[in-house]
Design a protein around this motif. Sequence first.
Motif, short mmCIF file in Angstrom:
data_model
loop_
_atom_site.label_atom_id
_atom_site.label_comp_id
_atom_site.label_asym_id
_atom_site.label_seq_id
_atom_site.Cartn_x
_atom_site.Cartn_y
_atom_site.Cartn_z
N LEU A 1 0.85 -1.18 0.00
CA LEU A 1 0.00 0.00 0.00
C LEU A 1 0.89 1.23 0.00
O LEU A 1 1.91 1.28 0.71
CB LEU A 1 -0.91 0.02 1.23
N TYR A 2 0.49 2.25 -0.78
CA TYR A 2 1.31 3.44 -0.95
C TYR A 2 0.45 4.70 -0.87
O TYR A 2 -0.75 4.66 -1.18
CB TYR A 2 2.04 3.40 -2.30
N ALA A 3 1.07 5.78 -0.47
CA ALA A 3 0.37 7.06 -0.40
C ALA A 3 1.29 8.14 -0.96
O ALA A 3 2.47 8.19 -0.63
CB ALA A 3 -0.01 7.40 1.04
N SER A 4 0.72 8.97 -1.84
CA SER A 4 1.47 10.05 -2.47
C SER A 4 0.85 11.38 -2.06
O SER A 4 -0.32 11.65 -2.35
CB SER A 4 1.43 9.89 -4.00
N HIS A 5 1.63 12.20 -1.36
CA HIS A 5 1.17 13.51 -0.92
C HIS A 5 0.73 14.34 -2.12
O HIS A 5 1.38 14.33 -3.17
CB HIS A 5 2.32 14.22 -0.18
N LEU A 6 -0.39 15.07 -1.98
CA LEU A 6 -0.90 15.93 -3.05
C LEU A 6 -0.27 17.30 -2.89
O LEU A 6 -0.71 18.11 -2.07
CB LEU A 6 -2.43 16.01 -2.97
N PRO A 7 0.78 17.60 -3.67
CA PRO A 7 1.59 18.79 -3.39
C PRO A 7 1.08 20.05 -4.07
O PRO A 7 0.27 20.01 -5.00
CB PRO A 7 2.95 18.39 -3.95
N MET A 8 1.61 21.17 -3.61
CA MET A 8 1.41 22.49 -4.20
C MET A 8 2.77 23.17 -4.23
O MET A 8 3.75 22.64 -3.70
CB MET A 8 0.40 23.31 -3.40
N PHE A 9 2.83 24.35 -4.82
CA PHE A 9 4.11 25.07 -4.88
C PHE A 9 4.26 26.07 -3.74
O PHE A 9 5.07 26.99 -3.83
CB PHE A 9 4.26 25.78 -6.23
N HIS B 1 2.73 22.66 1.84
CA HIS B 1 2.47 21.50 0.98
C HIS B 1 3.46 21.37 -0.17
O HIS B 1 3.22 20.62 -1.11
CB HIS B 1 1.05 21.59 0.42
N ASP B 2 4.60 22.07 -0.11
CA ASP B 2 5.52 22.10 -1.25
C ASP B 2 6.55 20.95 -1.19
O ASP B 2 7.75 21.17 -1.32
CB ASP B 2 6.22 23.46 -1.34
N TYR B 3 6.04 19.75 -1.01
CA TYR B 3 6.90 18.55 -0.98
C TYR B 3 6.23 17.44 -1.77
O TYR B 3 5.02 17.21 -1.64
CB TYR B 3 7.12 18.06 0.45
N GLN B 4 7.03 16.76 -2.58
CA GLN B 4 6.56 15.52 -3.19
C GLN B 4 7.02 14.39 -2.29
O GLN B 4 8.21 14.23 -2.01
CB GLN B 4 7.09 15.35 -4.60
N LEU B 5 6.07 13.61 -1.83
CA LEU B 5 6.32 12.59 -0.81
C LEU B 5 5.57 11.33 -1.17
O LEU B 5 4.39 11.38 -1.55
CB LEU B 5 5.85 13.09 0.56
N ILE B 6 6.23 10.20 -1.08
CA ILE B 6 5.58 8.90 -1.26
C ILE B 6 6.00 8.01 -0.11
O ILE B 6 7.19 7.88 0.19
CB ILE B 6 5.97 8.23 -2.59
N LEU C 1 9.57 6.47 0.54
CA LEU C 1 10.16 6.16 -0.76
C LEU C 1 10.63 7.40 -1.51
O LEU C 1 11.53 7.31 -2.34
CB LEU C 1 9.15 5.40 -1.63
N MET C 2 10.02 8.54 -1.22
CA MET C 2 10.42 9.79 -1.87
C MET C 2 10.09 10.94 -0.93
O MET C 2 9.02 10.96 -0.32
CB MET C 2 9.69 10.00 -3.20
N TYR C 3 11.01 11.89 -0.82
CA TYR C 3 10.77 13.10 -0.03
C TYR C 3 11.64 14.20 -0.63
O TYR C 3 12.86 14.18 -0.50
CB TYR C 3 11.13 12.89 1.44
N ARG C 4 11.01 15.12 -1.35
CA ARG C 4 11.76 16.17 -2.03
C ARG C 4 10.94 17.46 -2.05
O ARG C 4 9.74 17.44 -2.30
CB ARG C 4 12.14 15.76 -3.46
N GLN C 5 11.60 18.57 -1.74
CA GLN C 5 10.91 19.86 -1.74
C GLN C 5 10.84 20.39 -3.17
O GLN C 5 11.79 20.29 -3.95
CB GLN C 5 11.64 20.85 -0.84
N LEU C 6 9.69 20.98 -3.51
CA LEU C 6 9.48 21.52 -4.84
C LEU C 6 9.95 22.97 -4.91
O LEU C 6 9.80 23.73 -3.96
CB LEU C 6 7.99 21.46 -5.21
N SER C 7 10.49 23.34 -6.04
CA SER C 7 10.88 24.73 -6.28
C SER C 7 9.70 25.49 -6.86
O SER C 7 9.02 25.00 -7.76
CB SER C 7 12.06 24.79 -7.26
N PRO C 8 9.43 26.71 -6.38
CA PRO C 8 8.31 27.49 -6.90
C PRO C 8 8.64 28.23 -8.20
O PRO C 8 7.78 28.88 -8.78
CB PRO C 8 8.04 28.49 -5.77
N ALA C 9 9.87 28.12 -8.67
CA ALA C 9 10.29 28.86 -9.86
C ALA C 9 9.57 28.34 -11.10
O ALA C 9 9.37 27.13 -11.27
CB ALA C 9 11.80 28.74 -10.05
N VAL C 10 9.17 29.25 -11.97
CA VAL C 10 8.55 28.87 -13.23
C VAL C 10 9.64 28.32 -14.15
O VAL C 10 10.68 28.95 -14.36
CB VAL C 10 7.87 30.08 -13.89
N ARG C 11 9.42 27.14 -14.69
CA ARG C 11 10.41 26.52 -15.58
C ARG C 11 9.72 25.45 -16.41
O ARG C 11 8.65 24.96 -16.03
CB ARG C 11 11.56 25.92 -14.78
#
Length: 229
Positions: A43-51, A55-60, A136-146
């Motif tokens: 069973l897995y859960a993926s955080h619903l992120p924003m910038f 909530h600015d983290y991608q997490l599984i 399994l994954m924990y990374r902060q998202l950058s708010p920069a437009v790219r």
Amino acid sequence: MMQAISRRLGAILIGWLLAATAWAAPSTFGTHGMALFGNHEGLYASHLPMFHGPHDYQLIIQFHVADAGLDATLRNRLEGKPMLWTIDPEKFELDRLAPNSPTPLRHFKADLVLGHFEHDGKVQYSDVTLVVDKVLMYRQLSPAVRVNPVASYVRIGEGRQRFLVKEIDSRPDFDHIVAYRSDNETRPVRIHVAKPHLGEPSPTALATALGLPRKAILGTVYYYTDDLR
């Protein structure tokens, strides 16, 4: 008199230190909704992120349900069915799920929802204890437009049914989880496909990148872009 002054100065200094710490590390406390997916193997859960915070983290995470009977029931309901489930958890500090957290989050309470918990989803199981097995994954998202013209996906899971989770690396971007059926253990851990702006890559493109036939792609578990503009 001098002791009183010393105590007051000490209290002021402690206040400054606490304020500085709060400024340096903004709180990640909040309600962190997650997409739920899995099968008999896990069973897995993926955080619903924003910038934006908190909530600015991608997490599984990989987890199990504390109630063994409910755990088995949930795995059976998810097996082979790429449908949307979400987790509506109690509030907690998201950074407690960071790999180096000094106070790691071992478990939390949540409602398990068929559909999106913020968009007419239906609660199936209430006040369930979820036990965190692995991050399994924990990374902060950058708010920069790219813009990244390539979409990268990481493989999640074991056994015949597995999942692809898109790595969020652009702004705007989309959150995407896909279920597929694998015939062996040697498929790549990460794949790359051309990104059709904010549209979903085709099942054919994903299957080709995996080295599998088109029919191996079982379907989309979760796709959303509104929170990642």
